[in-house]
Design an enzyme around this catalytic site. Structure first.
Site, short mmCIF file in Angstrom:
data_model
loop_
_atom_site.label_atom_id
_atom_site.label_comp_id
_atom_site.label_asym_id
_atom_site.label_seq_id
_atom_site.Cartn_x
_atom_site.Cartn_y
_atom_site.Cartn_z
N CYS A 141 -65.77 58.99 -76.45
CA CYS A 141 -65.33 57.67 -76.03
C CYS A 141 -64.75 56.87 -77.19
O CYS A 141 -65.17 57.02 -78.33
CB CYS A 141 -66.50 56.88 -75.46
SG CYS A 141 -67.34 57.72 -74.14
N ARG A 191 -59.22 61.17 -79.23
CA ARG A 191 -60.65 61.46 -79.26
C ARG A 191 -61.10 62.19 -77.99
O ARG A 191 -62.17 62.78 -77.97
CB ARG A 191 -61.44 60.15 -79.40
CG ARG A 191 -61.19 59.44 -80.72
CD ARG A 191 -61.79 58.06 -80.70
NE ARG A 191 -63.23 58.08 -80.68
CZ ARG A 191 -64.02 58.07 -81.75
NH1 ARG A 191 -63.46 58.07 -82.94
NH2 ARG A 191 -65.32 58.07 -81.65
N TRP A 225 -65.16 59.37 -72.10
CA TRP A 225 -65.28 60.82 -71.94
C TRP A 225 -66.59 61.01 -71.19
O TRP A 225 -67.67 60.74 -71.73
CB TRP A 225 -65.32 61.49 -73.31
CG TRP A 225 -65.16 62.97 -73.28
CD1 TRP A 225 -63.99 63.68 -73.24
CD2 TRP A 225 -66.21 63.95 -73.31
NE1 TRP A 225 -64.25 65.02 -73.24
CE2 TRP A 225 -65.59 65.21 -73.29
CE3 TRP A 225 -67.60 63.89 -73.36
CZ2 TRP A 225 -66.32 66.41 -73.31
CZ3 TRP A 225 -68.33 65.07 -73.38
CH2 TRP A 225 -67.69 66.32 -73.35
N ASN A 268 -70.12 53.72 -76.40
CA ASN A 268 -69.92 55.11 -76.80
C ASN A 268 -71.29 55.66 -77.14
O ASN A 268 -72.07 54.99 -77.81
CB ASN A 268 -68.99 55.14 -78.03
CG ASN A 268 -68.84 56.53 -78.63
OD1 ASN A 268 -69.19 57.52 -78.00
ND2 ASN A 268 -68.31 56.59 -79.84
N GLY A 269 -71.61 56.87 -76.67
CA GLY A 269 -72.91 57.46 -76.99
C GLY A 269 -73.73 57.70 -75.74
O GLY A 269 -73.22 57.67 -74.63
N GLU A 290 -60.85 81.95 -86.39
CA GLU A 290 -60.13 80.68 -86.29
C GLU A 290 -58.87 80.84 -85.43
O GLU A 290 -58.55 79.98 -84.61
CB GLU A 290 -59.78 80.19 -87.71
CG GLU A 290 -59.02 78.89 -87.78
CD GLU A 290 -59.74 77.68 -87.17
OE1 GLU A 290 -60.89 77.81 -86.74
OE2 GLU A 290 -59.12 76.60 -87.13
N LYS A 322 -58.02 78.74 -81.98
CA LYS A 322 -56.80 77.93 -81.80
C LYS A 322 -56.11 78.31 -80.50
O LYS A 322 -55.70 77.46 -79.71
CB LYS A 322 -55.79 78.15 -82.94
CG LYS A 322 -56.17 77.76 -84.33
CD LYS A 322 -56.48 76.33 -84.55
CE LYS A 322 -57.92 76.03 -84.38
NZ LYS A 322 -58.42 74.78 -84.90
N GLU A 335 -58.12 77.38 -77.26
CA GLU A 335 -58.29 75.93 -77.15
C GLU A 335 -57.06 75.24 -76.54
O GLU A 335 -57.19 74.36 -75.72
CB GLU A 335 -58.54 75.41 -78.58
CG GLU A 335 -58.81 73.96 -78.70
CD GLU A 335 -59.12 73.57 -80.14
OE1 GLU A 335 -59.15 74.45 -81.03
OE2 GLU A 335 -59.33 72.38 -80.38
N HIS A 357 -68.00 99.83 -80.64
CA HIS A 357 -69.38 99.73 -80.15
C HIS A 357 -69.46 98.99 -78.83
O HIS A 357 -70.48 98.40 -78.51
CB HIS A 357 -70.27 99.09 -81.23
CG HIS A 357 -70.25 99.88 -82.50
ND1 HIS A 357 -70.95 101.05 -82.65
CD2 HIS A 357 -69.54 99.71 -83.65
CE1 HIS A 357 -70.69 101.56 -83.85
NE2 HIS A 357 -69.83 100.76 -84.48
N LYS A 417 -62.09 65.01 -79.59
CA LYS A 417 -61.86 65.24 -81.01
C LYS A 417 -63.14 65.10 -81.81
O LYS A 417 -63.42 65.87 -82.71
CB LYS A 417 -60.80 64.24 -81.52
CG LYS A 417 -60.46 64.37 -82.99
CD LYS A 417 -59.65 65.61 -83.26
CE LYS A 417 -59.30 65.79 -84.72
NZ LYS A 417 -58.88 67.19 -84.99
#
Ligand code: F6R
Length: 615
Positions: free
Chosen positions: A2, A27, A84, A108-109, A488, A492, A495, A511, A610
């Site tokens: 948020c 964000r 969010w 926020n939170g 990484e 990317k 995502e 394996h 974010k």
């Protein structure tokens, strides 16, 4: 997650609030709203969806559409929010600001004891419209409010548990914003006859670079001309004004189609900015932040903790530190570390890596390590963030603001920084000579030119992207440092392009995972390490023999079998140990162009935030 903004000044504020919210879009959010003092009431306009509809969204949706159809609220003071969703789905009613005719808040939170509070308030006759934890805070404020906002806020802060940043307005106290926080970030911006609140400085950079950091359980009272701070007992608090080093251009697209592309291009400069200040007399030097050779020699083990890309940067560091310094390094995912009773002792160094400095699990891992008595060192990008302030030692990466949700330059500077640290640790532990340390440091210092060369090779990344864009699933394989890079690269790609992908240690394929290989499963083989290349070549042949289309990412000077490869990217040669600094570019750009070709929302991928400030 948020985003919170607030403005109080002399001008009409609806547009100011919306523009500030747009700067916090990165964000991550799924609804947005504003509340403004209009005449003798607080008027709220809020809506599910993006502020401005994006490709594929209903064009009659979002906050701007709602403002257009309902009319902008007129007034010079208000608060705004991008939400969010955590408690309750994204919907108009769950959007913030939330409150009643007397008080309105943005939050926020997460309020952990919201059920208890809700029960209490229902027993006092309150009704609830939303499914949010936030509404309990708004109603609790209303319950305690008897004309003095500060007293009501202090009482509420004494009752609520969890993490929060709050922006609050009371109808009776026109053109005053109150703010408070615990764990979640919130700053108070200082302008000319205008003041602000914001989740981070990028929201207000176009107006001011001066701001105060609100500390845990402090309350701010903000008018157009005055900012006052109080502790939880309502004693006044003096605070130091901070000046942001970031400028507004750094937080704008500057002609690039996406922030991600811009940030990839910023990597050479960002790496220079991060590395140069840490070099003294051609040697990496961390004495300024308290990391002396004597301290380094006293550590038994090193732990590196982070989430996502930050954790992947730790993987690169593990290979380098263990190889050169011969000291055991454990890399941990922060959300695992914090709950697995790690065997950290007061003789260990715990390195915490975080771009935002606010990631909830990473912060918890830091605090756990602090409590155990370990030395903690935070490698952080955002100055003054909670992780930066809570760590025993802090060193900043100088990437500038990273707006794209998908991390690129922040990761590049994290690995650059970790190299410097690794060289110093290796030197202090006598794993490498002073001469070798100088030689590696000098090569790292000059590596930005090689990174730039890689960025220029756009056509080959676009070509590879066109070949993999229709795949449903992909595999990245590598050995050693290349395995760390595969992790990484795979993150990317999935995502931002939404193609499923996994990274595997190439030797581990046989394996189990090799059973997945068909002609429909492309394999990106990262093979830049001469010492391991022969083994990689065998693994490449194994997947090729089973029908996979192979994309080889290698470097000049490595001789490979052309028949085993369908597409290739050949990078400039730097020392093998430093290859990740250049290997990262094609991995980022292949992901980028694949996402662009698939038409996804590159800078704001679905479901992602974010700054992950909840567990
Ligand atoms: C991936 C990405 C995330 C972050 C992770 C940690 O592109 O951006 O995986 O790396 O959420 O965030 P910070 O570094 O802010 O702690």
């Amino acid at each position: 997650m948020c985003g919170i903004v607030g403005f109080v000044g002399r001008e009409e504020c609806a547009d100011i609030l919306v523009n500030a919210l747009r700067r916090l879009e990165y964000r991550g959010y799924d609804s947005a709203g504003i509340a403004v003092f209009e005449g003798d009431r607080i008027r709220t306009v809020k809506a599910k969806g993006k502020i401005k509809p994006e490709k594929g969204d209903d064009e009659h949706s979002g906050l701007l559409y709602r403002l257009e159809t309902e009319g902008k609220p007129h007034g010079t003071c208000g608060i705004g929010h991008t939400r969010w969703a955590t408690h309750g789905e994204p919907s108009d009613v769950n959007s913030h600001p939330i409150g009643n005719e007397r008080v309105s808040i943005v939050h926020n939170g997460i309020i952990e004891n919201y059920r208890e509070i809700k029960k209490f308030l229902i027993s006092k006759g309150y009704g609830f419209e939303s499914e949010t934890d936030t509404e309990t805070v708004a109603k609790l404020l209303d319950y305690y409010y008897e004309g003095d906002p500060l007293t009501a806020i202090a009482k509420v802060l004494g009752k609520i548990e969890g993490a929060y940043a709050l922006g609050i307005i009371f109808r009776d106290h026109k053109n005053v914003i109150y703010a408070a926080r615990k764990e979640c970030p919130l700053i108070v911006g200082k302008g000319e006859h205008a003041n602000y609140i914001a989740s981070d400085v990028t929201a207000i950079l176009e107006h001011t670079r001066e701001y105060y950091l609100l500390e845990h359980s402090e309350i701010a009272e903000i008018t157009a001309d005055k900012i006052s701070f109080y502790d939880i007992n309502l004693n006044p608090v003096e605070k130091e004004l901070q000046t942001a080093t970031w400028d507004i251009e750094a937080a704008e697209k500057g002609g690039y189609e996406h922030f991600m592309l811009k940030e990839i291009h910023e990597q050479p400069e960002a790496v220079k900015r991060t590395v140069s200040p840490r070099i003294k007399d051609s040697m990496p030097d961390f004495e300024e932040c308290g990391l002396t050779d004597e301290k380094i020699n006293g550590y038994d083990r090193i732990y590196i903790v982070g989430c996502g890309s930050a954790m992947h940067a730790g993987m690169v560091a593990k290979y380098v530190i263990e190889d050169m310094a011969r000291v055991p390094v454990t890399v941990d995912i922060a959300s695992e570390f914090r709950y697995r009773r790690p065997l950290v002792t007061d003789k260990d160094l715990v390195i915490i890596i975080s771009q935002s400095g606010e990631t909830a699990d990473t912060l918890a891992a830091l605090r756990l390590s602090n409590n155990i008595g370990a030395d903690t060192l935070a490698i952080v990008n955002v100055v003054g963030s909670t992780i930066a302030r809570d760590a025993k030692m802090v060193m900043y990466t100088n990437a500038g603001p990273e707006i794209s949700v998908c991390s690129t330059k922040a990761y590049a500077v994290q690995i650059a920084f970790m190299y410097l640290l690794a060289f110093r640790i290796a030197y202090a532990k006598q794993g490498i000579t002073e001469e070798k340390c100088r030689e590696l440091t000098s090569e790292l210092l000059g590596i930005s030119d090689r990174i730039s060369e890689c960025i220029e090779e756009k056509a080959q990344y676009q070509y590879v992207a066109s070949k993999i864009m229709n795949a449903d699933s992909l595999l990245y394989i590598g050995r050693g440092l290349d395995y760390a890079m595969s992790m990484e690269g795979s993150l990317k790609l999935k995502e931002i392009s939404y193609i499923h992908s996994e990274s595997y240690a190439a030797g581990e394929l046989k394996h189990g995972t090799i059973s997945l290989i068909t002609e429909d499963m492309p394999v990106i083989a990262v093979a830049t390490q001469q010492e391991l290349f022969e083994k990689m070549q065998s693994n490449i042949k194994e997947v090729k023999a089973r029908g996979a289309k192979v994309v080889l990412v290698t470097r000049k000077g490595i001789v490979y079998d052309e028949d085993s490869v369908d597409y290739k990217v050949v990078l400039p040669a730097v020392s093998d140990v430093l290859m990740p600094m250049v290997t990262i570019v094609p991995l980022q750009m292949i992901a980028y162009y694949t996402a662009v070709q698939r038409g996804t929302n590159v800078d704001k991928p679905r479901n992602l935030a974010k700054s992950v400030t909840t567990e």
